[in-house]
Enzyme design. Sequence first.
Site, PDB file in Angstrom:
ATOM      1  N   SER A  79      -9.448   3.794   1.746  1.00 55.79           N
ATOM      2  CA  SER A  79      -8.695   4.497   2.794  1.00 55.79           C
ATOM      3  C   SER A  79      -8.308   5.883   2.300  1.00 55.79           C
ATOM      4  O   SER A  79      -7.878   6.031   1.161  1.00 55.79           O
ATOM      5  CB  SER A  79      -7.397   3.762   3.117  1.00 55.79           C
ATOM      6  OG  SER A  79      -7.646   2.451   3.459  1.00 55.79           O
ATOM      7  N   HIS A 127     -12.317   2.624   9.190  1.00 52.10           N
ATOM      8  CA  HIS A 127     -13.401   2.428   8.221  1.00 52.10           C
ATOM      9  C   HIS A 127     -14.733   2.619   8.923  1.00 52.10           C
ATOM     10  O   HIS A 127     -15.093   1.837   9.793  1.00 52.10           O
ATOM     11  CB  HIS A 127     -13.357   1.020   7.622  1.00 52.10           C
ATOM     12  CG  HIS A 127     -12.255   0.822   6.637  1.00 52.10           C
ATOM     13  ND1 HIS A 127     -12.470   0.674   5.288  1.00 52.10           N
ATOM     14  CD2 HIS A 127     -10.923   0.742   6.804  1.00 52.10           C
ATOM     15  CE1 HIS A 127     -11.313   0.521   4.671  1.00 52.10           C
ATOM     16  NE2 HIS A 127     -10.359   0.549   5.570  1.00 52.10           N
ATOM     17  N   HIS A 150     -14.334  -6.336   3.750  1.00 53.33           N
ATOM     18  CA  HIS A 150     -13.185  -7.015   3.148  1.00 53.33           C
ATOM     19  C   HIS A 150     -13.257  -8.531   3.351  1.00 53.33           C
ATOM     20  O   HIS A 150     -13.695  -8.995   4.407  1.00 53.33           O
ATOM     21  CB  HIS A 150     -11.872  -6.509   3.767  1.00 53.33           C
ATOM     22  CG  HIS A 150     -11.620  -5.059   3.545  1.00 53.33           C
ATOM     23  ND1 HIS A 150     -12.108  -4.082   4.395  1.00 53.33           N
ATOM     24  CD2 HIS A 150     -10.931  -4.411   2.569  1.00 53.33           C
ATOM     25  CE1 HIS A 150     -11.730  -2.894   3.942  1.00 53.33           C
ATOM     26  NE2 HIS A 150     -11.026  -3.056   2.845  1.00 53.33           N
ATOM     27  N   TYR A 159     -10.793 -10.439   3.948  1.00 59.15           N
ATOM     28  CA  TYR A 159      -9.891 -10.859   5.027  1.00 59.15           C
ATOM     29  C   TYR A 159     -10.522 -10.726   6.418  1.00 59.15           C
ATOM     30  O   TYR A 159      -9.979 -11.228   7.400  1.00 59.15           O
ATOM     31  CB  TYR A 159      -8.553 -10.096   4.978  1.00 59.15           C
ATOM     32  CG  TYR A 159      -8.637  -8.601   5.144  1.00 59.15           C
ATOM     33  CD1 TYR A 159      -8.931  -8.012   6.365  1.00 59.15           C
ATOM     34  CD2 TYR A 159      -8.397  -7.763   4.065  1.00 59.15           C
ATOM     35  CE1 TYR A 159      -9.002  -6.648   6.513  1.00 59.15           C
ATOM     36  CE2 TYR A 159      -8.467  -6.389   4.200  1.00 59.15           C
ATOM     37  CZ  TYR A 159      -8.770  -5.832   5.428  1.00 59.15           C
ATOM     38  OH  TYR A 159      -8.857  -4.478   5.562  1.00 59.15           O
ATOM     39  N   GLU A 160     -11.637 -10.035   6.498  1.00 61.13           N
ATOM     40  CA  GLU A 160     -12.314  -9.934   7.792  1.00 61.13           C
ATOM     41  C   GLU A 160     -13.010 -11.235   8.165  1.00 61.13           C
ATOM     42  O   GLU A 160     -13.446 -11.399   9.302  1.00 61.13           O
ATOM     43  CB  GLU A 160     -13.339  -8.789   7.758  1.00 61.13           C
ATOM     44  CG  GLU A 160     -12.679  -7.422   7.665  1.00 61.13           C
ATOM     45  CD  GLU A 160     -13.699  -6.316   7.520  1.00 61.13           C
ATOM     46  OE1 GLU A 160     -14.343  -5.967   8.509  1.00 61.13           O
ATOM     47  OE2 GLU A 160     -13.860  -5.812   6.394  1.00 61.13           O
ATOM     48  N   ALA A 174      -7.013   2.235  -1.641  1.00 61.60           N
ATOM     49  CA  ALA A 174      -5.580   2.483  -1.487  1.00 61.60           C
ATOM     50  C   ALA A 174      -4.896   1.198  -1.929  1.00 61.60           C
ATOM     51  O   ALA A 174      -5.393   0.103  -1.645  1.00 61.60           O
ATOM     52  CB  ALA A 174      -5.257   2.782  -0.038  1.00 61.60           C
ATOM     53  N   MET A 196      -6.376  -5.322  -1.486  1.00 58.80           N
ATOM     54  CA  MET A 196      -7.139  -6.383  -0.808  1.00 58.80           C
ATOM     55  C   MET A 196      -8.652  -6.200  -0.989  1.00 58.80           C
ATOM     56  O   MET A 196      -9.440  -6.675  -0.167  1.00 58.80           O
ATOM     57  CB  MET A 196      -6.802  -6.378   0.685  1.00 58.80           C
ATOM     58  CG  MET A 196      -5.319  -6.451   0.993  1.00 58.80           C
ATOM     59  SD  MET A 196      -4.987  -6.235   2.746  1.00 58.80           S
ATOM     60  CE  MET A 196      -3.194  -6.021   2.735  1.00 58.80           C
ATOM     61  N   SER A 197      -9.043  -5.512  -2.033  1.00 58.69           N
ATOM     62  CA  SER A 197     -10.487  -5.257  -2.238  1.00 58.69           C
ATOM     63  C   SER A 197     -10.768  -5.102  -3.728  1.00 58.69           C
ATOM     64  O   SER A 197     -10.001  -5.561  -4.565  1.00 58.69           O
ATOM     65  CB  SER A 197     -10.881  -3.964  -1.505  1.00 58.69           C
ATOM     66  OG  SER A 197     -10.236  -2.851  -2.092  1.00 58.69           O
ATOM     67  N   ASN A 238       1.728   3.385  -1.222  1.00 57.20           N
ATOM     68  CA  ASN A 238       3.096   2.911  -0.906  1.00 57.20           C
ATOM     69  C   ASN A 238       3.569   2.089  -2.097  1.00 57.20           C
ATOM     70  O   ASN A 238       2.760   1.716  -2.959  1.00 57.20           O
ATOM     71  CB  ASN A 238       3.059   2.021   0.344  1.00 57.20           C
ATOM     72  CG  ASN A 238       2.091   0.861   0.163  1.00 57.20           C
ATOM     73  OD1 ASN A 238       0.873   1.004   0.380  1.00 57.20           O
ATOM     74  ND2 ASN A 238       2.595  -0.276  -0.262  1.00 57.20           N
ATOM     75  N   HIS A 277      -0.037  -0.277   8.119  1.00 52.98           N
ATOM     76  CA  HIS A 277      -1.370   0.267   7.817  1.00 52.98           C
ATOM     77  C   HIS A 277      -1.367   1.784   8.023  1.00 52.98           C
ATOM     78  O   HIS A 277      -2.037   2.530   7.302  1.00 52.98           O
ATOM     79  CB  HIS A 277      -2.414  -0.411   8.712  1.00 52.98           C
ATOM     80  CG  HIS A 277      -3.827  -0.012   8.408  1.00 52.98           C
ATOM     81  ND1 HIS A 277      -4.399  -0.166   7.157  1.00 52.98           N
ATOM     82  CD2 HIS A 277      -4.792   0.554   9.179  1.00 52.98           C
ATOM     83  CE1 HIS A 277      -5.641   0.292   7.188  1.00 52.98           C
ATOM     84  NE2 HIS A 277      -5.902   0.729   8.402  1.00 52.98           N
TER      85      HIS A 277
HETATM   86  N1  HPA Z   1      -0.493  -4.356  -0.542  1.00 58.61           N
HETATM   87  C1  HPA Z   1      -1.775  -4.721  -0.428  1.00 58.61           C
HETATM   88  N2  HPA Z   1      -2.748  -3.879  -0.153  1.00 58.61           N
HETATM   89  C2  HPA Z   1      -2.437  -2.600   0.022  1.00 58.61           C
HETATM   90  C3  HPA Z   1      -1.108  -2.147  -0.074  1.00 58.61           C
HETATM   91  C4  HPA Z   1      -0.081  -3.080  -0.363  1.00 58.61           C
HETATM   92  O1  HPA Z   1       1.109  -2.752  -0.483  1.00 58.61           O
HETATM   93  N3  HPA Z   1      -1.134  -0.806   0.161  1.00 58.61           N
HETATM   94  C5  HPA Z   1      -2.438  -0.481   0.381  1.00 58.61           C
HETATM   95  N4  HPA Z   1      -3.211  -1.553   0.306  1.00 58.61           N
END
Ligand code: HPA
Length: 279
Positions: free
Chosen positions: A31, A62, A84, A86-87, A114, A212-213, A236, A248
């Site tokens: 991202s 994406h 991903h 989770y998809e 990210a 998550m990747s 973050n 997101h």
């Molecule tokens: N957690 C999981 N995946 C993420 C986060 C998070 O805080 N920020 C960006 N991708």
Amino acid sequence: MNAVYEKLLKCYDSVRERISFRPEAALVLGSGLGDYGESIRVEDVLDYQDIEGFPVSTVPGHKGRFLFGYVGHVPVVIMQGRVHYYEGYSMDDVVLPIRLMGLLGAKTLLLTNAAGGLNNGFVPGDLMMITDQIANFVPSPLIGENIEELGPRFCDMSQIYDKDLQDIIRGAAKDLGISLREGVYVQLTGPNFETPHEVKMCRILGGDAVGMSTACEAIAANHMGMRIGGISCISNLGCGMQDKPLSHKEVQEMGDQAAPVFKALVTEVLLRCCPEEKQ
Ligand code: HPA
């Protein structure tokens, strides 16, 4: 033949029917880096949906395509949009594009993402070089019949992020005046963000960033002997470490904000990791 390998070869043939480009390096854009492709000399573009049997990403923001082109003198294949877990895809499908880029010729893989910061010293916007990872919360992509053509059954992970490439990333950041954090990336399944106690757990386990990747992709690439580097943009702080809920949108906005510096670092790393005399 192993069904996973058969599917991979089918995708490979489908790409090779259209693209003769031979990449030296592969880059996965996280991202915020989505428009990195606009700054390189693009030779060919291939939408994922035009590759027979290829998993297509469903995440907003994406793009789903491969770019083939040059960063300076270096021939690269770029994944604009990753797949991903989770998809809902199987782990085999999640790492198929990584394996495909390896088969297409890429010997070096630069993974970007990210991620949420777990380390109390991090602030949003920081860049973190990944030095190691914890991937045990997602299934290993190597589960199932081993693909002997790619790598061994029991695959060593003692140096999954290549030490020399880490030196290159460190040096590039230093010369560009970019302050670079370093740490351990933890992959969780998502798509939900973590609870405060899940964030605490990841920190206790030794994690510095959570996402998550990436970790599963690194396992598949390491299995087939690729040289791997990883850089996270800390978009973050982990849930519970900041006083507002996560979204997101926040991840995307911080990704966009950090993008110019992130792009400069990625370009410099690519230029340095494949010296000109080797081409
Ligand atoms: N957690 C999981 N995946 C993420 C986060 C998070 O805080 N920020 C960006 N991708």
